[in-house]
Design an enzyme around this catalytic site. Structure first.
Site, PDB file in Angstrom:
ATOM      1  N   LYS A  31       1.755   2.454  12.049  1.00  0.00           N
ATOM      2  CA  LYS A  31       2.794   3.144  11.269  1.00  0.00           C
ATOM      3  C   LYS A  31       2.613   4.664  11.380  1.00  0.00           C
ATOM      4  O   LYS A  31       3.437   5.336  11.968  1.00  0.00           O
ATOM      5  CB  LYS A  31       2.762   2.678   9.830  1.00  0.00           C
ATOM      6  CG  LYS A  31       3.048   1.179   9.739  1.00  0.00           C
ATOM      7  CD  LYS A  31       2.690   0.620   8.389  1.00  0.00           C
ATOM      8  CE  LYS A  31       2.484  -0.864   8.392  1.00  0.00           C
ATOM      9  NZ  LYS A  31       3.661  -1.656   8.763  1.00  0.00           N
ATOM     10  N   TRP A  64       1.865  -7.249   0.390  1.00  0.00           N
ATOM     11  CA  TRP A  64       0.621  -7.178   1.156  1.00  0.00           C
ATOM     12  C   TRP A  64      -0.603  -7.296   0.268  1.00  0.00           C
ATOM     13  O   TRP A  64      -1.628  -7.832   0.691  1.00  0.00           O
ATOM     14  CB  TRP A  64       0.583  -5.919   2.036  1.00  0.00           C
ATOM     15  CG  TRP A  64       1.663  -5.981   3.072  1.00  0.00           C
ATOM     16  CD1 TRP A  64       2.808  -5.241   3.119  1.00  0.00           C
ATOM     17  CD2 TRP A  64       1.732  -6.895   4.181  1.00  0.00           C
ATOM     18  NE1 TRP A  64       3.572  -5.634   4.193  1.00  0.00           N
ATOM     19  CE2 TRP A  64       2.941  -6.637   4.858  1.00  0.00           C
ATOM     20  CE3 TRP A  64       0.894  -7.901   4.671  1.00  0.00           C
ATOM     21  CZ2 TRP A  64       3.327  -7.348   6.000  1.00  0.00           C
ATOM     22  CZ3 TRP A  64       1.280  -8.601   5.808  1.00  0.00           C
ATOM     23  CH2 TRP A  64       2.480  -8.321   6.452  1.00  0.00           C
ATOM     24  N   ASP A  86      -6.119  -0.427   0.969  1.00  0.00           N
ATOM     25  CA  ASP A  86      -5.308  -0.720   2.154  1.00  0.00           C
ATOM     26  C   ASP A  86      -4.287   0.407   2.258  1.00  0.00           C
ATOM     27  O   ASP A  86      -3.353   0.479   1.473  1.00  0.00           O
ATOM     28  CB  ASP A  86      -4.610  -2.086   1.980  1.00  0.00           C
ATOM     29  CG  ASP A  86      -3.625  -2.367   3.118  1.00  0.00           C
ATOM     30  OD1 ASP A  86      -3.495  -1.539   4.041  1.00  0.00           O
ATOM     31  OD2 ASP A  86      -2.975  -3.442   3.071  1.00  0.00           O
TER      32      ASP A  86
HETATM   33  N1  PMP Z   1      -0.924  -3.956   4.625  1.00  0.00           N
HETATM   34  C1  PMP Z   1       0.216  -3.239   4.580  1.00  0.00           C
HETATM   35  C2  PMP Z   1       0.418  -2.267   3.463  1.00  0.00           C
HETATM   36  C3  PMP Z   1       1.186  -3.425   5.566  1.00  0.00           C
HETATM   37  O1  PMP Z   1       2.320  -2.738   5.527  1.00  0.00           O
HETATM   38  C4  PMP Z   1       0.965  -4.367   6.608  1.00  0.00           C
HETATM   39  C5  PMP Z   1       1.944  -4.599   7.727  1.00  0.00           C
HETATM   40  N2  PMP Z   1       3.188  -4.150   7.601  1.00  0.00           N
HETATM   41  C6  PMP Z   1      -0.225  -5.094   6.590  1.00  0.00           C
HETATM   42  C7  PMP Z   1      -1.149  -4.853   5.601  1.00  0.00           C
HETATM   43  C8  PMP Z   1      -0.519  -6.112   7.650  1.00  0.00           C
HETATM   44  O2  PMP Z   1      -0.857  -5.430   8.793  1.00  0.00           O
HETATM   45  P1  PMP Z   1      -1.093  -6.143  10.216  1.00  0.00           P
HETATM   46  O3  PMP Z   1       0.234  -6.571  10.703  1.00  0.00           O
HETATM   47  O4  PMP Z   1      -1.700  -5.014  11.017  1.00  0.00           O
HETATM   48  O5  PMP Z   1      -2.035  -7.255  10.011  1.00  0.00           O
END
Ligand code: PMP
Length: 362
Positions: free
Chosen positions: A197, A102, A173
């Site tokens: 989450k 991510w 994040d």
């Molecule tokens: N950052 C992290 C640490 C994640 O785990 C995720 C999704 N699993 C995201 C960003 C992306 O999130 P979204 O699907 O809400 O765009």
């Protein structure tokens, strides 16, 4: 009714009490004679709930008057581009601490807006089995911000210390470990997290931004991309994801009732210890690839001796009422996502299942 033990990585388990309350007031919310999905986002009832969610978020995070809490859409993925779009340009660059899938995705978007200075412990295609140490961080004192990902949902690693970044604003994040443990809000200028989450359902992304950092955001941006416009309008410039915010509000109340972030941390530490102890005591049958001091207390990732055994593990777990344990499609293996709503009991039952599986197949 039969509820499974749900280790999905996100959307993920939601506390049963939250679901029950939502169910009980689904048809007539706050005496409006409507569900929360049917009320106007300009109504007094909606606005009260919206502001209550903001107040609870601030209280749990220990954030004062100098913070704005925004409820945005487009997932955490949209923050990957909104952040640099608002803060970079005219040669201004940022530091990115690259610790997994991510944070790489965040870099991909930020690159479009300015020069980036990367710290990464892995090359392209690396397996990201550890978090860099403070001494390894290559930081630029002139950066507009430093971006980090506190928990790596896919690789199962997590920052177990908060980096020192000097006077440069720190942006995090926190999608996959927000409110799983206390954190020093003062250290950060912004954090963001998709709610799906630890905070409730998908559809809303919480962005907490300090006024001093917000002041640095650009003015001349497409309306829906502008932090300033969302902040000036209390996230009500357009129609917000009302139902997701409502469940977020109930989930925050649940975290408060559980005792807040300190209490969540105690429970999460216990859950992670039970699982990692079981992995470490399995004589190598279960193997965690992440270095011990970087292990995630939210996403416990491990391998079995063969792909066939991993497949059988997922299948037998499902038959035992335990779902969502298949690792991310990019890494394979097994992953237990033990977010806040999964209490100790679920983890204990799952470890019993793991032991039983090893006895049969080891
Ligand atoms: N950052 C992290 C640490 C994640 O785990 C995720 C999704 N699993 C995201 C960003 C992306 O999130 P979204 O699907 O809400 O765009």
């Amino acid at each position: 009714m039969k509820r499974v033990i749900n280790f999905n990585a996100g959307p993920a388990a939601i506390p049963l009490e939250v679901l029950e309350q939502a169910q009980s007031e689904l048809l007539d919310w706050k005496g409006t004679g409507m569900s929360v999905m049917e009320v106007s986002h300009r109504s007094k009832e909606y606005e009260e709930m919206h502001n209550h969610a903001i107040a609870q978020f601030k209280e749990l995070a220990g954030m004062g008057e100098d913070w704005k809490i925004l409820f945005l859409t487009g997932g955490a993925s949209t923050q990957f581009l909104m952040l640099p779009m608002n803060m970079l340009g005219e040669g201004k660059g940022a530091d990115y601490l690259v610790t997994g899938h991510w944070s790489k995705a965040a870099v991909k978007e930020a690159k479009r807006f300015g020069p980036l200075n990367l710290t990464s412990v892995e090359g392209e295609g690396g397996s990201f089995t550890r978090i860099p140490k403070q001494a390894e961080l290559k930081l630029d004192p002139k950066a507009a911000y430093v971006h980090m990902t506190s928990n790596n949902t896919i690789f199962g690693s997590q920052w177990q210390y908060w980096p020192e970044v000097g006077k440069v604003p720190l942006v995090c994040d926190m999608s996959s470990d927000v409110f799983s443990r206390p954190f020093p809000a003062d250290k950060f200028s912004m954090l963001y997290a998709g709610a799906q989450k630890n905070l409730g359902p998908s559809g809303v992304t919480v962005v907490a931004i300090k006024d001093s950092f917000l002041a640095q955001a650009k003015e001349d941006l497409p309306t829906m991309m502008s932090y300033k416009i969302h902040a000036e309008n209390n996230s009500l410039y357009n129609t917000p994801p009302c139902f997701s915010i409502y469940i977020l509000d109930l989930t925050l109340a649940w975290i408060k009732k559980m005792g807040g972030l300190k209490a969540m941390e105690k429970i999460n530490d216990e859950k992670a210890k039970i699982l990692y102890d079981a992995i470490d005591a399995s004589g190598g049958f279960f193997k965690g690839p992440v270095e011990k001091e970087s292990r995630s207390k939210m996403n416990v990732v491990f391998r079995l001796p063969s792909l066939e055994l991993e497949e059988a593990f997922v299948k037998d777990a499902k038959a035992a009422g335990i779902i969502g344990v298949k690792g991310h499609r990019s890494t394979g293996g097994i992953r237990f996502s033990i977010y806040n709503a999964n209490l100790v009991e679920n983890v204990k039952k799952s470890v019993d299942f793991m032991k039983e599986f090893q006895k049969k197949n080891g």
